[in-house]
Design an enzyme around this catalytic site. Structure first.
Site, PDB file in Angstrom:
ATOM      1  N   SER A  98       1.080  -1.314   0.162  1.00 31.41           N
ATOM      2  CA  SER A  98      -0.129  -0.089  -0.372  1.00 31.41           C
ATOM      3  C   SER A  98       0.940   1.506   0.111  1.00 31.41           C
ATOM      4  CB  SER A  98      -0.596   0.255   1.413  1.00 31.41           C
ATOM      5  OG  SER A  98      -0.974  -0.311   2.551  1.00 31.41           O
ATOM      6  N   HIS A 114      -5.068  -2.730  -3.318  1.00 28.68           N
ATOM      7  CA  HIS A 114      -4.527  -1.702  -4.128  1.00 28.68           C
ATOM      8  C   HIS A 114      -4.895  -2.733  -5.679  1.00 28.68           C
ATOM      9  CE1 HIS A 114      -4.251   1.158  -1.278  1.00 28.68           C
ATOM     10  NE2 HIS A 114      -3.976   0.153  -0.322  1.00 28.68           N
ATOM     11  N   LYS A 134     -11.502   1.000  -2.654  1.00 29.67           N
ATOM     12  CA  LYS A 134     -10.367   1.602  -3.044  1.00 29.67           C
ATOM     13  C   LYS A 134     -11.494   2.161  -4.787  1.00 29.67           C
ATOM     14  CE  LYS A 134      -7.725   1.375   0.579  1.00 29.67           C
ATOM     15  NZ  LYS A 134      -7.268   0.021   1.570  1.00 29.67           N
TER      16      LYS A 134
HETATM   17  C1  LIG Z   1      -6.854   0.446   2.854  1.00 26.02           C
HETATM   18  C2  LIG Z   1      -6.074  -1.900   2.994  1.00 26.02           C
HETATM   19  C3  LIG Z   1      -7.469  -2.114   4.105  1.00 26.02           C
HETATM   20  C4  LIG Z   1      -8.508  -1.976   4.135  1.00 26.02           C
HETATM   21  O1  LIG Z   1      -9.612  -1.772   3.740  1.00 26.02           O
HETATM   22  P1  LIG Z   1     -10.683  -0.813   4.542  1.00 26.02           P
HETATM   23  O2  LIG Z   1     -11.768  -1.647   3.973  1.00 26.02           O
HETATM   24  O3  LIG Z   1     -10.478   0.674   4.239  1.00 26.02           O
HETATM   25  O4  LIG Z   1     -10.577  -1.159   5.752  1.00 26.02           O
HETATM   26  C5  LIG Z   1      -6.201  -3.821   4.023  1.00 26.02           C
HETATM   27  N1  LIG Z   1      -5.213  -3.554   3.384  1.00 26.02           N
HETATM   28  C6  LIG Z   1      -4.816  -2.739   2.869  1.00 26.02           C
HETATM   29  C7  LIG Z   1      -3.770  -3.504   2.098  1.00 26.02           C
HETATM   30  C8  LIG Z   1      -5.245  -1.800   2.570  1.00 26.02           C
HETATM   31  O5  LIG Z   1      -3.989  -0.376   1.891  1.00 26.02           O
END
Ligand SMILES: *Cc1c(COP(=O)(O)O)cnc(C)c1O
Length: 387
Positions: free
Chosen positions: A175, A203, A235
């Site tokens: 991330s 991602h 995302k």
């Molecule tokens: C954003 C993210 C999460 C968490 O996801 P949410 O739905 O925002 O709680 C988990 N793992 C990674 C790698 C992330 O970037």
């Protein structure tokens, strides 16, 4: 509590104090912030779907049909036809027997890891894994072995030293660095050492692979045992929520055992309806991915001409690593003075001396937006460190 004042003072002194920007309108590449319109390179809305008219319309229609709150957990009367349809469509999309919705990716990781690894098991974690996977390890009480980022030789050594149940967990796309996990090696190591592999593709999903199926599709691999896929919907999907995908047996097990699935309110059905609309767009509009990758290439070529050192990433996450928190904050402030929003990312989100500008791109950006960013970067006197 003296701890509160001390900790806040420490954060201020070390330039680690965090503040929030207040958006006056929808998420997008040109958000309104405090009466100003900025050009933003920080959201994870990679495909530009968070404010897409079809997604908004599906959300509204979902609210008309189902109301706002789910009213209960999935197991006690909160599981609607909208949730169920989304689960089926997600499973069909990623190519697994089943998928199970969770309210957030954070909860999906906590719930899955704790359900799959009890205190007799051993967890193997990449050191750059997302915070939710680190916290999941704590919650599970399993023995935790961390390996240096993407160090497959070290992982193999650790696996060979371990008996009993094993679970390897890794981000698909990291991330804060944007690099892609060595999935083929992770899978063969899992097979060889009788381990299960959980890939958090927050991602990658929607972004990588011709069809947007993420890191698995990027490598031409199907998400099947020993691998389990976790995908998030907040995302690239521009919506909210998350899911785990795998076999019928795995999903039935999680329904029985994953505490963050069982003991929480189901996400609003209208959100599930909105996500179904964005899943349609993810599949029907591959131009979003193509345009996004073109922007990334344009940025990397321009950055190279400017002599900027970027991390080796082919994804929309393009970090410019600057080192100390004050360097990243200063760079962020100078961009902001030119109307560009790229927040500084500082420890503990990234390792010490790894403070950076985490630049992210969206299909809603234009080539001209990328050029404006490059212009601004060329004027602020940064060069970037190699990792
Ligand atoms: C954003 C993210 C999460 C968490 O996801 P949410 O739905 O925002 O709680 C988990 N793992 C990674 C790698 C992330 O970037």
């Amino acid at each position: 509590m003296p701890r509160i004042a001390t900790e806040l003072a420490r954060r201020r002194a070390q330039q680690l104090y965090r503040r929030r920007e207040i958006l006056d309108g929808p998420q997008g590449v040109e958000p309104r912030v405090g009466g100003e319109t900025l050009l933003a390179f920080c959201s994870n809305d990679y495909l530009g779907l968070a404010n897409h008219p079809a997604v908004v319309a599906a959300f509204k229609a979902g609210a008309e049909r189902y109301g706002v709150g789910a009213g209960a957990s999935h197991l006690l009367g909160g599981h609607s036809a909208a949730h169920h349809a989304l689960e089926e469509e997600l499973a069909a999309f990623v190519g697994t027997e089943r998928a199970l919705l969770f309210s957030t990716g954070y909860m999906a990781n906590l719930g899955a890891v704790a359900a799959l690894a009890d205190r007799h098991a051993t967890l193997f974690e990449d050191k750059l894994n997302h915070a939710s996977l680190i916290d999941a390890a704590r919650l599970s009480q399993a023995t935790v072995k961390r390996f240096a980022h993407a160090d497959m030789a070290r992982l193999e050594t650790l696996l060979a030293q371990t008996s009993g149940e094993k679970l390897i967990v890794s981000d698909g796309v990291f991330s804060m660095d944007g690099d892609i996990a060595p999935l083929p090696t992770l899978i063969s190591l899992a097979e060889k050492h009788n381990a299960t592999l959980l890939i958090d593709d927050a991602h990658g999903l929607g972004v990588l692979g011709e069809g947007g199926r993420g890191t698995f599709e990027h490598y031409g691999i199907a998400p099947r045992a020993p691998a389990i896929l976790m995908g998030t919907l907040g995302k690239a999907f521009g919506s909210f929520g998350a899911f785990l995908a795998g076999s019928e047996e795995l999903i039935e097990y999680l329904i029985q055992e994953a505490r963050t699935y069982i003991y929480t309110t189901a996400l609003p059905p209208a959100v599930a309806e909105a996500t179904r609309a964005s899943l349609q767009l993810v599949q029907a509009e591959p131009w979003r991915r193509e345009h996004l990758h073109m922007l990334v290439q344009r940025f990397r070529a321009g950055a190279a001409r400017l002599g900027l050192t970027l991390a080796p990433s082919v994804t929309p996450i393009q970090p410019l690593i600057l080192g100390e928190p004050e360097q990243a904050l200063a760079a962020s402030r100078r961009l902001r003075a030119q109307g560009i929003l790229v927040p500084a990312i500082r420890p503990p989100t990234v390792p010490a001396h790894g403070a950076r500008l985490r630049i992210t791109f969206s299909a809603a950006h234009s080539a001209a937006h990328v050029d404006r960013l490059l212009d601004a970067l060329s004027g602020i006197g940064v060069s970037g460190n190699s990792v």
